[in-house]
Design a protein around this motif. Sequence first.
Motif, short mmCIF file in Angstrom:
data_model
loop_
_atom_site.label_atom_id
_atom_site.label_comp_id
_atom_site.label_asym_id
_atom_site.label_seq_id
_atom_site.Cartn_x
_atom_site.Cartn_y
_atom_site.Cartn_z
N ASP A 106 0.88 -1.16 0.00
CA ASP A 106 0.00 0.00 0.00
C ASP A 106 0.92 1.22 0.00
O ASP A 106 1.71 1.38 0.93
CB ASP A 106 -0.87 -0.04 1.27
CG ASP A 106 -1.75 1.19 1.41
OD1 ASP A 106 -1.51 2.20 0.70
OD2 ASP A 106 -2.68 1.14 2.24
N ASP A 113 0.00 -5.00 0.95
CA ASP A 113 -1.38 -4.71 0.60
C ASP A 113 -2.20 -6.00 0.74
O ASP A 113 -1.94 -6.98 0.03
CB ASP A 113 -1.42 -4.17 -0.84
CG ASP A 113 -2.83 -3.95 -1.34
OD1 ASP A 113 -3.72 -3.68 -0.50
OD2 ASP A 113 -3.05 -4.06 -2.56
N ASP A 116 -3.82 -7.48 -2.46
CA ASP A 116 -2.89 -8.14 -3.37
C ASP A 116 -2.43 -9.47 -2.79
O ASP A 116 -2.21 -10.44 -3.53
CB ASP A 116 -1.69 -7.23 -3.68
CG ASP A 116 -0.91 -7.71 -4.90
OD1 ASP A 116 -1.55 -8.12 -5.90
OD2 ASP A 116 0.34 -7.73 -4.85
#
Length: 422
Positions: A106, A113, A116
């Motif tokens: 992020d 993240d 992901d």
Amino acid sequence: MGGKKYRLKLLPSHSASLQSRDFFPYLVSRLLSGKYRRISIVKMWEPLIRERQIIPTPTGRHALWYFLGIAGLKKGDEVLIAGYNFYVIVRIIVQKGLVPVFVDIDPETLCMDAADLANKITRRSRLVVVTHMFGNPANVSEIHSICKKNKILMFEDCAHAVGTLEKTTPVGQLGNGSLFSFGIQKLLTCFGGGMLVLSNHFTENEKKFQHNVSRLKSFLDTFSRFLSSFFMTGKLYGWFAYPLIKLSMILDRLGMAHLRNILEPSRDNPHYRFDVNRRAPFKPFMKRMIQLQMARLEENISRRRAIVQRVKSRLRHLPEIKLLNEDKHGRSNGSYLGIYVPAPEKLSRYLKERGILSHPHEFYDCSNLEQFSEFGTYCEHSLYASEHLLRLPSYPSLRDAEVDYMLSAIESYFEKHTKEND
Ligand SMILES: *Cc1c(COP(=O)(O)O)cnc(C)c1O
């Protein structure tokens, strides 16, 4: 520029947050080692870590090494890890015969993240290594529930994150294991050292971690780090480091970067290999040093956070700069301060000429490094951080006037460059 009086003074990118009395345990460690040995490490960490095993280690990376040894992973198992990372951590994973799978970050926190991560899980995923990068809390609640759902282990890299809170909980005790580092660059330091935090279900696996380091090697390892920390603390740094920094700038200008690397070690060494016996073991005096610093941890953190706020509120108006959202998932400890700029190397050079040291490549996007090319993945935000993030000084002994001097230099750089571009 109104900064004349800082001309000869140097603002290091990092300064050990040690006071003179913190050196005492090391200096008298021969005399008082019995006393230091009796300090309970579990008790000392009680404000931050509960109901976990705590195993002191020679360095933070040893903790990961040990964890990989006891976690029952097999060669070829996949380890999910953020692309923007300390390359040594990825090397250790590779050295163990595991396969790193890079997950993007992020961009606001520099941490993994979660969305992901969920996309990159396969049937071979066994472990997620989540780093609280720069001391910013990662979204570990979310990541932990993804791990649980998929029956994957979670390990937290808390090398930067002593005192970081995710929501309101200190980090490092949610996963199956975590590492802390007390290296000389870290927020809490004792000339090296680290620790492994283990969830209690590993109890039966607990074993002695053996070392084979000669006494001389051990002494030299700690002593050299004692010297570096001593010179990195307070006013001494300016005087001792200034000639070295000047020299490295001259070498740079002469195109002799290979010589300069001796003064500033590489952050991407393809020949690195982890060796358990390379570093001194964790010594009893280190417990006392940590204990002293733990007592003023909140003070240390609030000063760092105040510096981060001061910098952000003044740079907010510059359209070229993008700021992080350090507290997105809790409370950052302000360990490292990073800003996104168009050309970090250029700005860093400009600041260096004014005596301010910064790091344009604190870490790299490991998913894009040559040495990990066989595991290469495109991680957009990791690559962006690798190319645009500049780390600025934020150590607690930095005075407001020094922060302002740095800010004026940054503003004058952008004034100059905007004019040049017009
Ligand atoms: C420093 C660091 C480590 C490991 O610390 P050592 O004590 O030097 O082994 C791990 N991860 C990150 C992100 C670090 O910066």
